[in-house]
Enzyme design. Structure first.
Site, PDB file in Angstrom:
ATOM      1  N   ASP A 131       0.836  -1.199   0.000  1.00 27.17           N
ATOM      2  CA  ASP A 131       0.000   0.000   0.000  1.00 27.17           C
ATOM      3  C   ASP A 131       0.873   1.252   0.000  1.00 27.17           C
ATOM      4  O   ASP A 131       2.060   1.219   0.348  1.00 27.17           O
ATOM      5  CB  ASP A 131      -0.926  -0.013   1.223  1.00 27.17           C
ATOM      6  CG  ASP A 131      -2.265   0.633   0.954  1.00 27.17           C
ATOM      7  OD1 ASP A 131      -2.371   1.415  -0.013  1.00 27.17           O
ATOM      8  OD2 ASP A 131      -3.220   0.363   1.713  1.00 27.17           O
ATOM      9  N   ASP A 138     -10.596   1.696  -3.190  1.00 34.56           N
ATOM     10  CA  ASP A 138     -10.979   1.276  -1.842  1.00 34.56           C
ATOM     11  C   ASP A 138     -12.482   1.096  -1.714  1.00 34.56           C
ATOM     12  O   ASP A 138     -12.965   0.621  -0.680  1.00 34.56           O
ATOM     13  CB  ASP A 138     -10.507   2.310  -0.811  1.00 34.56           C
ATOM     14  CG  ASP A 138      -9.031   2.157  -0.464  1.00 34.56           C
ATOM     15  OD1 ASP A 138      -8.450   1.102  -0.779  1.00 34.56           O
ATOM     16  OD2 ASP A 138      -8.463   3.098   0.127  1.00 34.56           O
TER      17      ASP A 138
END
Length: 723
Positions: free
Chosen positions: A447, A511
């Site tokens: 990430d 997301d």
């Protein structure tokens, strides 16, 4: 250069590589190019203006220059001329231009790949004795005069990859990305085309810059009517200053032309991706596994009993990869602390990750782990020990909690770790290498959760150097651990580009797991990136990011057209829900070979409430389509919806495979079209030109259609009769 219906024509007769054509194949025979020079109008230069491979004012080009650079303000206007051209019959060329007075050499690499995707990049070498500052070095290509419209993409967190269109007029349309990463609003694809071009019609020229740092893409129409499309790295003040004999390499520009709309652009990109020897599954033959990510199931609540229950539930559904997300390392109870301390938290995990890994792998699943190596929390042991490892705009004198330097504003309580610093880079490499050596980890979810605002090293801008350091880190870890797959996540889809995808095995598109939002996000991310590289998960019944509630069938049909997985607490499902979810997973496994190798098609559906997309096998033997209702329609019934991409002369059997035809949530109708429950046979030409009457779908629902050639050997070589 000619390949797969695409041609690039460069004329060397003036002593400068002149871009004459990029687009449709011109055939093997060319006219005398010296007779094709432009006229000279009144009030203009006395010779025709050349559009060079590196456009330059010294040749009369008054549009956006290809090179901006100088030697302390001097040598500002290059006059590059051809030194050599090495053209390979296999579809590659290296063209060298020099300007002895300015003291620079530019070597341009060009590749025209099978499938028609063009790659172009420059290498600039400083031949002079003193420093040369590069401000911009762009890669450009000509666009046909028929182009009258521009399309690119924009977005934000949880709403990435949304299209916008505007007319193409004289002047320059520029999209700048100053995020230090690709950006949520990045124009993944910049296209110019004929008016109203769609998925299946129109002439389209499109580019993508394979770079994960700051960048610009542009369409530039000069006063003489010529249009170029291109892109470049966006450099900070004196960010690239070359000493004598040093070289600057631009990122690859990827470009495609299609005479049959945007689907043709996707086909060129997909062919390039899938021809790579390191493309997932190419060498190993391994299919893309069903993923369970635990993030929206437990967030930071990492208790072993709950995680073991999740592993049991996942295995019972047919999950093949289990990913432990954020919260496993020292001091990580929220997103305010711990980043940088990449050690398994001894308080949470007194026996390490081994009990969970053993349980996961004991079920036959792979184990994956979340990391965010490029960021740090100021509340971390790492920053307390090395405050000067935080990247920022000022020099670090090495005193105080932050080294005494002014820091950039925090973003999600994070700062950027200065990986340009060799010691910081080595620390991160050593920690990740140790984690992978000491644990049976098959997958890293990598990430990167913030923009690189005021990105600096030693008081100088360093987005370029940081991006290169991240690339080196990924390359080194992949070399040391070749069996480990890596996903690029960046607050969802903020780092989706072909630079990062050369070093990773998939991207996280967003997301947002809301299926309605994902319909647009995945459709347009998929313009460039094939579905096997775009993570697409079934989220909870009520989305955690939008609070929308969707039936499982809509969430599953949406997630199927990607690298499929779950991000949902699947413990304690109702029996019917468990059965339906297992069925959806089985559907993915049945069709994933087709989904991840076939040709993507998208219908130019006239009803804005309906969307149809599908994947068709390259041999035309089978296809899988999804018809989705995103809103209420202006029409009482959908009418006949066409299925594009099939072989016109072949006969096919079409069946609705999910959800059940009598599903009262998905369909709102008194009587369905008769074929919905029985299946139907028709020719590919009929299905593409006339289509089938479709059921009336409730908003935010869909239906999955499986298509197989009726005389396919899998059906015993006999036509399949209607029931």
């Amino acid at each position: 250069m000619r390949r797969s219906g695409t041609a690039l024509l460069i004329d060397f007769s003036t002593g400068e590589p002149a871009l004459l054509h990029f687009g449709a194949d011109l055939g093997p025979n060319l006219p005398d190019l010296s007779l094709l020079r432009d006229p000279v109008p009144h009030s203009a230069l006395d010779t025709p203006v050349t559009l060079g491979l590196v456009p330059q004012a010294s040749s009369g080009w008054r549009g956006r220059p290809g090179l901006r650079g100088h030697r302390n303000g001097r040598a500002f206007s290059p006059r590059l001329r051809l030194a050599s051209a090495d053209v390979n019959d296999a579809g590659s060329a290296v063209i060298t231009q020099i300007d002895p007075a300015a003291g620079i050499t530019i070597q341009t690499e060009i590749r025209l790949n099978e499938g028609g995707l063009l790659q172009l990049r420059h290498h600039l070498t400083n031949d002079g004795p003193d420093e040369y500052t590069v401000e911009e070095l762009a890669a450009v290509l000509p666009v046909g005069r028929a182009a009258t419209e521009i399309l690119d993409l924009t977005g934000r967190w949880c709403r990435e990859s949304h299209p916008q269109r505007l007319p193409l007029h004289q002047g320059t349309w520029v999209r700048s990305g100053r995020h230090g990463r690709t950006g949520h609003d990045a124009s993944l694809l910049l296209a110019a085309g004929t008016g109203g071009f769609g998925y299946g019609h129109g002439h389209v020229w499109a580019v993508h810059l394979g770079w994960s740092g700051n960048h610009e893409s542009f369409v530039d129409t000069a006063g003489d009517g010529r249009t170029v499309i291109g892109a470049s790295e966006l450099l900070g003040s004196a960010e690239v200053t070359l000493a004598s004999a040093e070289r600057y390499d631009t990122p690859w520009l990827f470009a495609a032309y299609s005479g049959a709309g945007l689907d043709g652009i996707s086909e060129a990109f997909y062919a390039w991706f899938r021809a790579r020897p390191h493309h997932p599954g190419v060498a190993s033959g391994k299919p893309r596994p069903v993923v369970l990510n635990v993030w929206e199931a437990v967030y930071f609540d990492h208790r072993l009993p709950a995680l073991l229950e999740l592993a049991d539930a996942a295995a019972s559904l047919g999950v093949e990869r289990y990913v432990l997300d954020d919260g496993w390392f020292r001091g990580r109870r929220s997103d305010t602390a711990g980043l940088g301390d990449w050690y398994v938290d001894e308080q949470l995990w007194p026996e390490g990750l081994t009990p969970l890994i053993d349980a996961v792998t004991g079920h036959g699943m792979e184990f994956g782990l979340w990391v965010e190596p490029e960021m740090v929390n100021e509340d971390s042991d790492l920053v307390r020990a090395h405050p000067d490892w935080i990247a920022g705009p000022a020099l670090h004198p090495g005193t105080g909690a932050s080294g005494g330097a002014r820091l950039p504003e925090r973003w999600r309580h994070q700062q950027v770790l200065d990986l340009v610093n060799p010691e910081a880079w080595q620390y991160i490499y050593d920690r990740l290498d140790a984690l992978l050596r000491e644990n049976r980890i098959s997958y890293l979810k990598w990430d990167q959760n913030r923009d690189l605002t005021e990105m600096g090293h030693a008081g100088r801008p360093s987005v370029h150097a940081q991006t290169m350091a991240v690339y080196r880190l990924l390359d080194a870890l992949r070399a040391a651990h070749p069996g480990v797959e890596i996903e690029s996540c960046s607050s969802g889809g903020a780092r989706v580009d072909l630079g990062i995808l050369e070093r990773t095995d998939r991207v996280w598109g967003s997301d947002c797991n809301d299926a309605l939002e994902r319909q647009t996000i995945q459709r347009w991310t998929g313009m460039v990136v094939p579905p096997e590289l775009v993570g697409s998960h079934i989220g909870p019944t009520t989305s955690h990011t939008t609070a929308r509630t969707h039936d499982l069938s809509f969430r599953a049909i949406t997630a199927l057209f990607g690298h499929f997985g779950l991000e949902w607490d699947v413990r304690g499902l109702e029996p019917a829900e468990h059965t339906e979810l297992a069925h959806a997973i089985a559907l993915y496994k049945e069709h994933r070979s087709l989904l991840h190798t076939g040709r993507m098609v998208r219908a130019d559906e006239p009803d804005p409430a309906l969307r149809l997309h599908g994947v068709v096998a390259h041999d035309g033997s089978e296809a899988l389509y999804a018809l989705v209702s995103t809103a209420t329609s202006f029409a009482e019934v959908p009418g006949r919806v066409c299925l594009p991409g099939l072989q016109p002369g072949s006969r096919y059997r079409v069946e609705a495979v999910y959800p059940d035809p009598d599903d009262s949530h998905a369909f709102i109708q008194t009587t369905p079209p008769p074929w919905l429950g029985t299946g139907i046979e028709a020719s590919g030409q009929f299905l593409a030109m006339s289509g089938l009457p479709m059921p009336v779908l409730n908003p935010e629902h869909g239906v999955l259609l499986a298509v197989r050639r009726a005389d396919d050997p899998a059906n015993g070589g006999q036509p399949v009769r209607n029931s």
